[in-house]
Design an enzyme around this catalytic site. Structure first.
Site, mmCIF file in Angstrom:
data_model
loop_
_atom_site.group_PDB
_atom_site.id
_atom_site.type_symbol
_atom_site.label_atom_id
_atom_site.label_comp_id
_atom_site.label_asym_id
_atom_site.label_seq_id
_atom_site.Cartn_x
_atom_site.Cartn_y
_atom_site.Cartn_z
ATOM 1 N N LEU A 1 2.188 -0.922 -1.603
ATOM 2 C CA LEU A 1 2.823 -0.997 -2.919
ATOM 3 C C LEU A 1 4.226 -1.594 -2.791
ATOM 4 O O LEU A 1 4.616 -2.477 -3.562
ATOM 5 C CB LEU A 1 2.896 0.403 -3.531
ATOM 6 C CG LEU A 1 3.603 0.528 -4.880
ATOM 7 C CD1 LEU A 1 2.817 -0.161 -5.974
ATOM 8 C CD2 LEU A 1 3.833 1.996 -5.247
ATOM 9 N N GLY B 1 5.683 5.703 -2.103
ATOM 10 C CA GLY B 1 5.802 5.716 -0.648
ATOM 11 C C GLY B 1 4.805 4.822 0.039
ATOM 12 O O GLY B 1 4.847 4.652 1.260
ATOM 13 N N ASP B 2 3.879 4.233 -0.728
ATOM 14 C CA ASP B 2 2.861 3.394 -0.112
ATOM 15 C C ASP B 2 3.452 2.076 0.380
ATOM 16 O O ASP B 2 4.116 1.356 -0.371
ATOM 17 C CB ASP B 2 1.757 3.107 -1.128
ATOM 18 C CG ASP B 2 0.658 2.258 -0.539
ATOM 19 O OD1 ASP B 2 -0.149 2.795 0.229
ATOM 20 O OD2 ASP B 2 0.632 1.043 -0.810
ATOM 21 N N ALA B 3 3.193 1.770 1.631
ATOM 22 C CA ALA B 3 3.762 0.559 2.218
ATOM 23 C C ALA B 3 3.238 -0.693 1.519
ATOM 24 O O ALA B 3 3.979 -1.655 1.309
ATOM 25 C CB ALA B 3 3.442 0.509 3.708
ATOM 26 N N TRP C 1 1.442 10.961 -1.111
ATOM 27 C CA TRP C 1 0.697 9.703 -1.113
ATOM 28 C C TRP C 1 -0.812 9.944 -1.138
ATOM 29 O O TRP C 1 -1.547 9.344 -1.925
ATOM 30 C CB TRP C 1 1.070 8.885 0.131
ATOM 31 C CG TRP C 1 0.301 7.615 0.244
ATOM 32 C CD1 TRP C 1 0.607 6.428 -0.350
ATOM 33 C CD2 TRP C 1 -0.924 7.399 0.973
ATOM 34 N NE1 TRP C 1 -0.351 5.480 -0.040
ATOM 35 C CE2 TRP C 1 -1.291 6.048 0.761
ATOM 36 C CE3 TRP C 1 -1.730 8.210 1.760
ATOM 37 C CZ2 TRP C 1 -2.451 5.507 1.337
ATOM 38 C CZ3 TRP C 1 -2.885 7.665 2.321
ATOM 39 C CH2 TRP C 1 -3.229 6.326 2.107
#
Length: 307
Positions: free
Chosen positions: A256, A252-254, A233
């Site tokens: 996103l 894996g970005d919350a 990330w």
DNA sequence: AACCAGGTTATGC
DNA sequence: GCATAACATGGT
């Protein structure tokens, strides 16, 4: 008295909206790296290790850049112009991305609501990496608070007309800081280790933007993720926000995940494969689409209270 | 009051 | 290789 502040002009490209950029820079968070004024932004950077304070404001067909503090050499002026050009991605032709957005029914509103929004970058790679490490796993308001403490404690400050401005600490300014020094500012010990470790890599010349810019995207990623504290990330974030790689997706970005859930009505966070499918029509515009998805998480409020 | 935040590493099977 | 805990604290 205002002495001869040199005033420089930058022509605005097509599909460029400075108001959208200023709004993004503000976004309701407390970012200590710039000061937002009425359709203008003031920022302190280091040029050749010397502090330079400048203001960018909007005009009809150009941006106006005034240098408030710093020598008046053409070298400094060009450094500031280059910084602004890179910061706001002024050289890019955004037309293809605009067309791609409009071709997608679910995304077309973005092309209208955010029209002219450029991917606001963090030209300094060390700052980009440090900022993304600070932001790992915590909510953004807390992350901005940690950043402010770090910047106000260790960065270079300059007061102009009674207002304090701060430059992000250089690697040298952080390289000799100890983990214990950062704990009182509510850094976790591990986060402090990551940050100091990366400051040392830069300070020792083992890592630099210039070095990474010689590499392929793939090699950039493997080089970065071998560094302690930088996972996928963080590496993707650096590629997108500093190295200007157009194809970066912060898997894996919350944020996103949440943006995609909002957009598609999904209940569960998307898998990597679902993310790839979603991005497929946006080949070579993945970074911009990611940035716009993040943008979609912040809502404009009609009656924003302004001091 | 759990649970998630613009994650990553260390550890154990 | 994959699952889980730990990390520091704020927002919901």
């Amino acid at each position: 008295m205002a002495i001869s502040t040199s005033s420089l002009l930058i022509p605005k490209p097509k599909l460029f909206d400075f108001g959208e950029i200023v709004w993004f820079l503000d976004r309701g968070y407390d970012d200590c790296m710039h000061r937002i004024e009425e359709n203008a932004v003031v920022k302190l950077i280091a040029v050749e290790e010397k502090p330079v304070l400048f203001r960018v404001s909007d005009a009809t067909d150009h941006l106006t850049v005034e240098i408030y503090h710093g020598d008046s050499s053409t070298q400094t002026q060009e450094a500031v112009l280059d910084y602004v050009t890179e910061w706001f991605d002024l050289k890019l032709d955004l037309q293809p991305f605009d067309s791609l957005l409009k071709a997608d029914k679910a995304l077309a509103p973005m092309a209208i609501h955010y029209q002219g929004l450029r991917l606001v970058s963090i030209p300094d790679l060390f700052e980009a990496l440090a900022w993304s490490i600070i932001g790992q796993q915590i909510n953004l308001s807390f992350a901005f608070r940690l950043k402010r403490r770090l910047v106000e404690t260790f960065g270079t400050a300059l007061t102009y007309e009674g207002i304090s401005y701060h430059a992000f600490p250089t690697p040298a300014q952080l390289a000799n800081v100890s983990v214990a020094d950062l704990l009182p500012y509510q850094f976790s010990a591990r986060k402090a280790e990551y940050l100091i470790g990366i400051a040392n890599l830069f300070a020792e010349g083992k890592l630099s933007k210039a070095l990474l810019q010689t590499m392929s995207t793939e090699t950039m990623l493997t080089t970065l993720t071998q560094i302690r504290g930088i996972g996928e990330w963080t590496a993707q974030y650096a590629l997108m926000k500093s190295l200007r790689v157009p194809t970066s997706i912060p898997y894996g970005d919350a944020g996103l995940h949440n943006a995609l859930k909002n957009l598609k009505g999904w209940q569960e966070k998307p898998t990597r494969e679902q993310v790839n499918q979603f991005f497929k029509p946006f080949a070579s515009w993945e970074s911009y689409l990611s940035f716009y998805l993040w943008r979609s998480l912040s809502q404009k409020v009609s009656n924003r209270e302004k001091g």
